[in-house]
Design a protein around this motif. Sequence first.
Motif, PDB file in Angstrom:
ATOM      1  N   TRP A   1       0.855  -1.186   0.000  1.00  0.00           N
ATOM      2  CA  TRP A   1       0.000   0.000   0.000  1.00  0.00           C
ATOM      3  C   TRP A   1       0.889   1.234   0.000  1.00  0.00           C
ATOM      4  O   TRP A   1       1.685   1.440   0.902  1.00  0.00           O
ATOM      5  CB  TRP A   1      -0.878   0.023   1.260  1.00  0.00           C
ATOM      6  CG  TRP A   1      -1.852  -1.099   1.343  1.00  0.00           C
ATOM      7  CD1 TRP A   1      -1.663  -2.302   1.942  1.00  0.00           C
ATOM      8  CD2 TRP A   1      -3.166  -1.127   0.806  1.00  0.00           C
ATOM      9  NE1 TRP A   1      -2.774  -3.089   1.811  1.00  0.00           N
ATOM     10  CE2 TRP A   1      -3.724  -2.389   1.122  1.00  0.00           C
ATOM     11  CE3 TRP A   1      -3.941  -0.216   0.086  1.00  0.00           C
ATOM     12  CZ2 TRP A   1      -5.011  -2.753   0.739  1.00  0.00           C
ATOM     13  CZ3 TRP A   1      -5.218  -0.578  -0.287  1.00  0.00           C
ATOM     14  CH2 TRP A   1      -5.745  -1.838   0.037  1.00  0.00           C
ATOM     15  N   ARG A   2       0.741   2.052  -1.029  1.00  0.00           N
ATOM     16  CA  ARG A   2       1.450   3.325  -1.009  1.00  0.00           C
ATOM     17  C   ARG A   2       0.698   4.318  -0.134  1.00  0.00           C
ATOM     18  O   ARG A   2      -0.459   4.098   0.220  1.00  0.00           O
ATOM     19  CB  ARG A   2       1.587   3.874  -2.430  1.00  0.00           C
ATOM     20  CG  ARG A   2       2.569   3.087  -3.266  1.00  0.00           C
ATOM     21  CD  ARG A   2       2.484   3.465  -4.726  1.00  0.00           C
ATOM     22  NE  ARG A   2       1.241   2.982  -5.320  1.00  0.00           N
ATOM     23  CZ  ARG A   2       0.927   3.127  -6.599  1.00  0.00           C
ATOM     24  NH1 ARG A   2       1.758   3.750  -7.403  1.00  0.00           N
ATOM     25  NH2 ARG A   2      -0.207   2.660  -7.077  1.00  0.00           N
ATOM     26  N   GLU A   3       1.350   5.408   0.189  1.00  0.00           N
ATOM     27  CA  GLU A   3       0.730   6.440   1.015  1.00  0.00           C
ATOM     28  C   GLU A   3       0.773   7.781   0.293  1.00  0.00           C
ATOM     29  O   GLU A   3       1.746   8.098  -0.399  1.00  0.00           O
ATOM     30  CB  GLU A   3       1.446   6.555   2.363  1.00  0.00           C
ATOM     31  CG  GLU A   3       1.274   5.332   3.248  1.00  0.00           C
ATOM     32  CD  GLU A   3       1.972   5.476   4.584  1.00  0.00           C
ATOM     33  OE1 GLU A   3       1.660   4.703   5.496  1.00  0.00           O
ATOM     34  OE2 GLU A   3       2.834   6.380   4.708  1.00  0.00           O
ATOM     35  N   HIS A   4      -0.289   8.555   0.467  1.00  0.00           N
ATOM     36  CA  HIS A   4      -0.358   9.896  -0.110  1.00  0.00           C
ATOM     37  C   HIS A   4      -0.786  10.872   0.974  1.00  0.00           C
ATOM     38  O   HIS A   4      -1.812  10.674   1.637  1.00  0.00           O
ATOM     39  CB  HIS A   4      -1.355   9.946  -1.269  1.00  0.00           C
ATOM     40  CG  HIS A   4      -1.515  11.329  -1.844  1.00  0.00           C
ATOM     41  ND1 HIS A   4      -0.714  11.798  -2.861  1.00  0.00           N
ATOM     42  CD2 HIS A   4      -2.367  12.344  -1.525  1.00  0.00           C
ATOM     43  CE1 HIS A   4      -1.069  13.038  -3.148  1.00  0.00           C
ATOM     44  NE2 HIS A   4      -2.066  13.397  -2.356  1.00  0.00           N
ATOM     45  N   LYS A   5      -0.005  11.936   1.145  1.00  0.00           N
ATOM     46  CA  LYS A   5      -0.344  12.968   2.121  1.00  0.00           C
ATOM     47  C   LYS A   5      -1.092  14.087   1.415  1.00  0.00           C
ATOM     48  O   LYS A   5      -0.579  14.691   0.463  1.00  0.00           O
ATOM     49  CB  LYS A   5       0.924  13.509   2.786  1.00  0.00           C
ATOM     50  CG  LYS A   5       0.654  14.410   3.976  1.00  0.00           C
ATOM     51  CD  LYS A   5       1.964  14.766   4.679  1.00  0.00           C
ATOM     52  CE  LYS A   5       1.709  15.589   5.928  1.00  0.00           C
ATOM     53  NZ  LYS A   5       2.984  15.911   6.639  1.00  0.00           N
ATOM     54  N   VAL A   6      -2.296  14.353   1.855  1.00  0.00           N
ATOM     55  CA  VAL A   6      -3.164  15.333   1.201  1.00  0.00           C
ATOM     56  C   VAL A   6      -2.592  16.737   1.376  1.00  0.00           C
ATOM     57  O   VAL A   6      -2.205  17.133   2.483  1.00  0.00           O
ATOM     58  CB  VAL A   6      -4.592  15.261   1.779  1.00  0.00           C
ATOM     59  CG1 VAL A   6      -5.474  16.340   1.157  1.00  0.00           C
ATOM     60  CG2 VAL A   6      -5.184  13.875   1.549  1.00  0.00           C
ATOM     61  N   VAL A   7      -2.543  17.475   0.260  1.00  0.00           N
ATOM     62  CA  VAL A   7      -2.103  18.869   0.289  1.00  0.00           C
ATOM     63  C   VAL A   7      -3.243  19.754  -0.184  1.00  0.00           C
ATOM     64  O   VAL A   7      -4.264  19.270  -0.699  1.00  0.00           O
ATOM     65  CB  VAL A   7      -0.855  19.087  -0.596  1.00  0.00           C
ATOM     66  CG1 VAL A   7       0.313  18.265  -0.094  1.00  0.00           C
ATOM     67  CG2 VAL A   7      -1.161  18.749  -2.056  1.00  0.00           C
ATOM     68  N   SER A   8      -3.085  21.035  -0.018  1.00  0.00           N
ATOM     69  CA  SER A   8      -4.129  21.982  -0.400  1.00  0.00           C
ATOM     70  C   SER A   8      -4.497  21.823  -1.872  1.00  0.00           C
ATOM     71  O   SER A   8      -3.624  21.753  -2.739  1.00  0.00           O
ATOM     72  CB  SER A   8      -3.640  23.413  -0.140  1.00  0.00           C
ATOM     73  OG  SER A   8      -4.610  24.356  -0.542  1.00  0.00           O
ATOM     74  N   GLY A   9      -5.787  21.736  -2.148  1.00  0.00           N
ATOM     75  CA  GLY A   9      -6.263  21.615  -3.523  1.00  0.00           C
ATOM     76  C   GLY A   9      -6.492  20.196  -3.990  1.00  0.00           C
ATOM     77  O   GLY A   9      -7.082  19.977  -5.051  1.00  0.00           O
TER      78      GLY A   9
END
Length: 511
Positions: A400-408
């Motif tokens: 499972w990869r991970e993605h950190k949510v950023v603005s937009g």
Amino acid sequence: MRVRMTFGARLGAVLMGTVLAGFATLSLAAGAADPFPRYPALAPAVAFWTDVFGRQSEHTSVVHVARTPQIVLARLHFDAGLPATQRREQERAALSQMQQRLERLHDDLVAGASLDAESKALLARFGTTANPQVVKAAATDLRTQRGVRERTAHAMEVSGHFLPMMEATFERHALPVALTRLPFIESSFNLEAYSKVGAAGLWQFMPATARHYMRLDEAVDDRRDPWMATDGAARHLADDYALLKDWPLAITAYNHGRNGIRRGLEKTGGKNLLDLIERYDNPRFGFASRNFYAEFLAAKDIESAAETYFPEVRRAKPIAFVEVTLAHYVPYAELVKLGGDDPQLFQKLNPGYSPEVRSGRLWVPRGATIRIPDHNAQRFEAAYASLPASARNAAQRVYWREHKVVSGNVLGQIARRYGVSAKSIQQANNLANANRLRIGQVLRIPPAAGETLQTAAKSKPKPRIHVVKSGQTLSAIARLHGVTTRQIADTNQLADANTLRPGQRLRIPQG
């Protein structure tokens, strides 16, 4: 597992016991024609870049005319501890002041006014080309260039690790070994070099170009591996030359793209690099492309006279190693332990593995080449044979990869980035409302659209087809796809693995 000594290892074993005082430079054989012509019109630009690379400190900048870089109008000197932001501010101020001075000089020349000593000195910088039109054009064509002597000196030192291998690789491809000096201007031999547009490694390959010549995927980025990238660069330059039939054009194509060079020649009716520089008016054929060949000649000259420019520098020694081809998918940490007691040396010899592999989320692929310090080769072979079955895997790990949510960020955008569905991300993260994401939130990204960890491990990927290009060898194709030559030969029932023809379609087995 297959172990073999490489040329680099044998050469390293010879040189490791020798202190390399000064610089031993390989050059063209005596009497051989130089394939890199010295156009008289480029001599001033070559002299400019020789000064930048070999003499000007990083604490200096020059204000010069972009179209004619040898016209240096001012020199700036900075304190060693000056922050980069303040330096840039001073450079911008110097550019603005010089533009105003040139505009005033132009007006005075047109009006026939008497020039003071300062204006006469400024006009003299333009030499025999001085006239109002040239001065006016220069006012809007100014740039600053920072000296890079310290960076070049460091590159000279580090290059000792790799130049013998690079020269051997280019000789194997029947290419001029002087082309191996291109990394001096591409990356300054910085293995971690990564440009703002995505070029990486010593040879600064862009991702799209790299995929034609080497492996680039979630597990491996051969752009960061000097050995693999050098082989790719040799084949890339050979392809450029095969199309353009001229080394100055082929070298410039390494920066600008071979199709861009071809379009420029067609548009201008030009025959050589000078024609392009003089006639081709295209924003994409800018300062970097126009100067790339002159920079190459300057770097080549400086390297051949390194003792003169950098008497304080001693070339680093090549590293002695053996290469091991893995027969399984193996955790990176296990290989580091087997490779000896120096994890940093292991990383230096094997820099092409992705953060996902080094962190353990993926395994080092089957068919991959691992380099081991030669003094640990026998120990490695014995330890590898005793690895537990849990460390020798027949298939790649799914993670499972991970993605950190950023603005937009919105879920659909994130899904497209990773090639998965928005619904699969929503399900994997138990999101009640797919439209409500918060900045800083960490999302788990499933391995493939609609798949779970278990089904992804069982799914059968589509077969891959490789169309053979001119000059490609079976070993190069195997490295490109992360499999062994034997696997490709067996899958395609090749009677002679050394006989491939351009256009031949090969089925690539799953690694």
